[in-house]
Design a protein around this motif. Structure first.
Motif, PDB file in Angstrom:
ATOM      1  N   GLU A 219       1.004  -1.179  -0.052  1.00  0.00           N
ATOM      2  CA  GLU A 219      -0.041  -0.004  -0.046  1.00  0.00           C
ATOM      3  C   GLU A 219       1.096   1.340   0.071  1.00  0.00           C
ATOM      4  O   GLU A 219       0.390   2.301  -0.232  1.00  0.00           O
ATOM      5  N   ASP A 220       2.190   1.121   0.484  1.00  0.00           N
ATOM      6  CA  ASP A 220       2.992   2.375   0.376  1.00  0.00           C
ATOM      7  C   ASP A 220       3.422   2.739  -0.981  1.00  0.00           C
ATOM      8  O   ASP A 220       4.410   3.682  -1.070  1.00  0.00           O
ATOM      9  N   PHE A 221       3.138   2.022  -1.988  1.00  0.00           N
ATOM     10  CA  PHE A 221       3.578   1.910  -3.172  1.00  0.00           C
ATOM     11  C   PHE A 221       2.672   2.562  -4.294  1.00  0.00           C
ATOM     12  O   PHE A 221       1.421   2.007  -4.272  1.00  0.00           O
ATOM     13  N   ILE A 222       2.907   3.256  -5.494  1.00  0.00           N
ATOM     14  CA  ILE A 222       1.986   3.765  -6.464  1.00  0.00           C
ATOM     15  C   ILE A 222       2.568   3.167  -7.785  1.00  0.00           C
ATOM     16  O   ILE A 222       3.750   3.382  -7.942  1.00  0.00           O
ATOM     17  N   THR A 223       1.833   2.674  -8.589  1.00  0.00           N
ATOM     18  CA  THR A 223       2.141   2.149  -9.815  1.00  0.00           C
ATOM     19  C   THR A 223       2.469   3.232 -10.865  1.00  0.00           C
ATOM     20  O   THR A 223       1.935   4.196 -10.742  1.00  0.00           O
ATOM     21  N   LEU A 224       3.474   2.986 -11.621  1.00  0.00           N
ATOM     22  CA  LEU A 224       4.099   3.919 -12.828  1.00  0.00           C
ATOM     23  C   LEU A 224       2.657   3.809 -13.654  1.00  0.00           C
ATOM     24  O   LEU A 224       2.362   5.151 -14.107  1.00  0.00           O
TER      25      LEU A 224
ATOM     26  N   LEU B  83      17.467   9.776  -9.894  1.00  0.00           N
ATOM     27  CA  LEU B  83      16.492  10.808  -9.073  1.00  0.00           C
ATOM     28  C   LEU B  83      15.416   9.879  -8.405  1.00  0.00           C
ATOM     29  O   LEU B  83      15.034  10.576  -7.381  1.00  0.00           O
ATOM     30  N   ILE B  84      15.104   8.735  -9.145  1.00  0.00           N
ATOM     31  CA  ILE B  84      13.861   8.060  -8.377  1.00  0.00           C
ATOM     32  C   ILE B  84      14.343   6.574  -8.431  1.00  0.00           C
ATOM     33  O   ILE B  84      15.369   6.161  -9.317  1.00  0.00           O
ATOM     34  N   ASP B  85      14.058   5.800  -7.589  1.00  0.00           N
ATOM     35  CA  ASP B  85      14.043   4.180  -7.603  1.00  0.00           C
ATOM     36  C   ASP B  85      12.778   3.543  -7.818  1.00  0.00           C
ATOM     37  O   ASP B  85      11.513   3.660  -7.185  1.00  0.00           O
TER      38      ASP B  85
ATOM     39  N   LYS C 298       4.712  10.242 -20.215  1.00  0.00           N
ATOM     40  CA  LYS C 298       5.266   8.837 -20.560  1.00  0.00           C
ATOM     41  C   LYS C 298       5.815   8.036 -19.754  1.00  0.00           C
ATOM     42  O   LYS C 298       6.591   8.518 -18.831  1.00  0.00           O
ATOM     43  N   MET C 299       6.067   6.599 -20.005  1.00  0.00           N
ATOM     44  CA  MET C 299       6.477   5.855 -18.954  1.00  0.00           C
ATOM     45  C   MET C 299       8.184   5.902 -19.160  1.00  0.00           C
ATOM     46  O   MET C 299       8.873   6.095 -18.166  1.00  0.00           O
ATOM     47  N   SER C 300       8.663   6.298 -20.228  1.00  0.00           N
ATOM     48  CA  SER C 300       9.991   6.802 -20.479  1.00  0.00           C
ATOM     49  C   SER C 300      10.359   7.875 -19.570  1.00  0.00           C
ATOM     50  O   SER C 300      11.869   7.929 -19.041  1.00  0.00           O
TER      51      SER C 300
ATOM     52  N   ARG D  39       5.165  -7.894 -10.515  1.00  0.00           N
ATOM     53  CA  ARG D  39       5.327  -7.467 -11.917  1.00  0.00           C
ATOM     54  C   ARG D  39       4.948  -6.477 -12.360  1.00  0.00           C
ATOM     55  O   ARG D  39       4.670  -6.163 -13.510  1.00  0.00           O
ATOM     56  N   THR D  40       4.740  -5.297 -11.360  1.00  0.00           N
ATOM     57  CA  THR D  40       4.268  -4.088 -11.441  1.00  0.00           C
ATOM     58  C   THR D  40       5.488  -3.009 -11.358  1.00  0.00           C
ATOM     59  O   THR D  40       5.972  -3.276 -10.080  1.00  0.00           O
ATOM     60  N   GLN D  41       5.743  -2.245 -11.957  1.00  0.00           N
ATOM     61  CA  GLN D  41       6.628  -1.087 -11.715  1.00  0.00           C
ATOM     62  C   GLN D  41       5.986   0.028 -10.658  1.00  0.00           C
ATOM     63  O   GLN D  41       4.857   0.400 -10.951  1.00  0.00           O
ATOM     64  N   CYS D  42       6.606   0.403  -9.558  1.00  0.00           N
ATOM     65  CA  CYS D  42       6.043   1.196  -8.723  1.00  0.00           C
ATOM     66  C   CYS D  42       7.130   2.045  -7.920  1.00  0.00           C
ATOM     67  O   CYS D  42       8.323   1.595  -8.150  1.00  0.00           O
ATOM     68  N   ILE D  43       6.599   3.149  -7.357  1.00  0.00           N
ATOM     69  CA  ILE D  43       7.572   4.062  -6.752  1.00  0.00           C
ATOM     70  C   ILE D  43       6.621   4.183  -5.416  1.00  0.00           C
ATOM     71  O   ILE D  43       5.608   4.205  -5.173  1.00  0.00           O
ATOM     72  N   HIS D  44       7.735   4.408  -4.238  1.00  0.00           N
ATOM     73  CA  HIS D  44       7.242   4.514  -2.838  1.00  0.00           C
ATOM     74  C   HIS D  44       6.463   5.878  -2.924  1.00  0.00           C
ATOM     75  O   HIS D  44       6.895   6.993  -3.614  1.00  0.00           O
TER      76      HIS D  44
END
Length: 93
Positions: free
Chosen positions: A4-9, A31-33, A19-21, A39-44
């Motif tokens: 729940e602490d992450f948001i999908t790209l 700058l970000i991790d 864009k995803m790029s 299998r889903t790309q996420c950011i905190h």
């Protein structure tokens, strides 16, 4: 690591109309991790404020990825210097 602490790209791309790029480029320069969860790309979610700043710089000011990197590095140096100044002031009192 709580999901729940992450948001999908994908969600960020549609919300901010980027864009995803854009996120891939930010990740490449450090700058970000981007994390992969199920299998889903996420950011905190703690990085959302910074991401919003980066998107505004990119869209509103036409700053490229390298420029965003420079700005954020300078802002970090300013914050470090402010903290150092506070520490020195505290030692004087």
């Amino acid at each position: 690591m709580i999901k729940e602490d992450f948001i999908t790209l994908d969600k960020l791309c549609s919300l901010y109309k980027v864009k995803m790029s854009f996120f891939s480029d930010l990740n490449e320069i450090g700058l970000i991790d981007i994390l992969t969860i199920e299998r889903t790309q996420c950011i905190h979610q703690d990085k959302i404020v910074d991401i919003e700043k980066m998107i505004r710089m990119h869209h509103d000011l036409n700053v490229n990825i390298e420029g965003i990197d420079i700005v954020f590095n300078l802002l970090q140096k300013i914050e470090d210097l402010q903290n150092e100044l506070i520490a020195v002031k505290n030692r004087l009192y």
